[in-house]
Design a protein around this motif. Structure first.
Motif, PDB file in Angstrom:
ATOM      1  N   THR A  69       4.540  17.463 150.768  1.00  0.00           N
ATOM      2  CA  THR A  69       4.846  18.825 150.341  1.00  0.00           C
ATOM      3  C   THR A  69       4.960  18.858 148.828  1.00  0.00           C
ATOM      4  O   THR A  69       5.727  18.090 148.235  1.00  0.00           O
ATOM      5  N   ILE A  70       4.201  19.752 148.209  1.00  0.00           N
ATOM      6  CA  ILE A  70       4.282  19.948 146.774  1.00  0.00           C
ATOM      7  C   ILE A  70       5.162  21.164 146.498  1.00  0.00           C
ATOM      8  O   ILE A  70       5.124  22.152 147.236  1.00  0.00           O
ATOM      9  N   SER A  71       5.949  21.071 145.444  1.00  0.00           N
ATOM     10  CA  SER A  71       6.788  22.198 145.032  1.00  0.00           C
ATOM     11  C   SER A  71       6.964  22.133 143.518  1.00  0.00           C
ATOM     12  O   SER A  71       6.631  21.125 142.891  1.00  0.00           O
ATOM     13  N   ARG A  72       7.457  23.212 142.969  1.00  0.00           N
ATOM     14  CA  ARG A  72       7.706  23.228 141.523  1.00  0.00           C
ATOM     15  C   ARG A  72       8.962  24.019 141.216  1.00  0.00           C
ATOM     16  O   ARG A  72       9.302  24.962 141.930  1.00  0.00           O
ATOM     17  N   ASP A  73       9.616  23.611 140.137  1.00  0.00           N
ATOM     18  CA  ASP A  73      10.784  24.318 139.621  1.00  0.00           C
ATOM     19  C   ASP A  73      10.430  24.753 138.207  1.00  0.00           C
ATOM     20  O   ASP A  73      10.465  23.941 137.272  1.00  0.00           O
ATOM     21  N   ASN A  74      10.075  26.009 138.055  1.00  0.00           N
ATOM     22  CA  ASN A  74       9.616  26.490 136.759  1.00  0.00           C
ATOM     23  C   ASN A  74      10.740  26.522 135.724  1.00  0.00           C
ATOM     24  O   ASN A  74      10.467  26.489 134.527  1.00  0.00           O
ATOM     25  N   ALA A  75      11.978  26.577 136.169  1.00  0.00           N
ATOM     26  CA  ALA A  75      13.104  26.538 135.226  1.00  0.00           C
ATOM     27  C   ALA A  75      13.274  25.147 134.633  1.00  0.00           C
ATOM     28  O   ALA A  75      13.817  25.001 133.533  1.00  0.00           O
ATOM     29  N   LYS A  76      12.807  24.135 135.356  1.00  0.00           N
ATOM     30  CA  LYS A  76      12.941  22.749 134.892  1.00  0.00           C
ATOM     31  C   LYS A  76      11.622  22.156 134.422  1.00  0.00           C
ATOM     32  O   LYS A  76      11.552  20.968 134.090  1.00  0.00           O
ATOM     33  N   ASN A  77      10.561  22.958 134.441  1.00  0.00           N
ATOM     34  CA  ASN A  77       9.230  22.471 134.030  1.00  0.00           C
ATOM     35  C   ASN A  77       8.833  21.210 134.799  1.00  0.00           C
ATOM     36  O   ASN A  77       8.272  20.263 134.218  1.00  0.00           O
ATOM     37  N   THR A  78       9.101  21.227 136.075  1.00  0.00           N
ATOM     38  CA  THR A  78       8.895  20.023 136.882  1.00  0.00           C
ATOM     39  C   THR A  78       8.191  20.364 138.190  1.00  0.00           C
ATOM     40  O   THR A  78       8.494  21.393 138.809  1.00  0.00           O
ATOM     41  N   VAL A  79       7.283  19.488 138.584  1.00  0.00           N
ATOM     42  CA  VAL A  79       6.629  19.593 139.881  1.00  0.00           C
ATOM     43  C   VAL A  79       7.010  18.358 140.696  1.00  0.00           C
ATOM     44  O   VAL A  79       7.211  17.273 140.141  1.00  0.00           O
TER      45      VAL A  79
END
Length: 126
Positions: A69-79
């Motif tokens: 499963t791929i996900s991202r946290d745009n607030a942390k600039n992290t995938v």
């Protein structure tokens, strides 16, 4: 210029789990589509998964569908790449990739991605 730094690789037994992280810098993160490729010894680099800029769209290679499963946290600039039910054939160096203008027709081609991380080793023992 975009810098990508992966972490989270390691050695795990078959059936186990790992979570990879990729921290991005140098560009507004929401301008970037993100993905993962992998390369096993003696094999060509292989597309694993992609996630759109706001996480609303994802796509997986058949070989990992239902397990990764791929996900991202745009607030942390992290995938992230959550990998479950790992198999020995998942053993590879995993690369985080980024691109501003990837399309569905080109995402599986490594040459379509401009920015690459240094890679992190994942080894699955049987």
């Amino acid at each position: 210029q975009v810098q990508l730094v992966e972490s989270g690789g390691g050695l795990v037994q078959a059936g186990g789990s790992l979570r990879l992280s990729c921290a991005a810098s140098g560009r507004t993160f929401t301008r970037l589509s993100m993905g993962w490729f992998r390369q096993a010894p003696g094999k060509e680099r292989e597309f694993v998964t992609h996630i759109g800029r706001y996480g609303l769209s994802t796509f997986y290679a058949d070989s990992v569908k239902g397990r990764f499963t791929i996900s991202r946290d745009n607030a942390k600039n992290t995938v992230y790449l959550q990998m479950n039910s790992l198999k020995p054939e998942d053993t590879a160096v995993y690369y985080c990739v980024a691109e501003e203008s990837i399309t569905g027709a080109t995402m599986k081609q490594s040459a379509s991605w401009e920015y690459w991380g240094q890679g992190t080793q994942v080894t699955v023992s049987s």
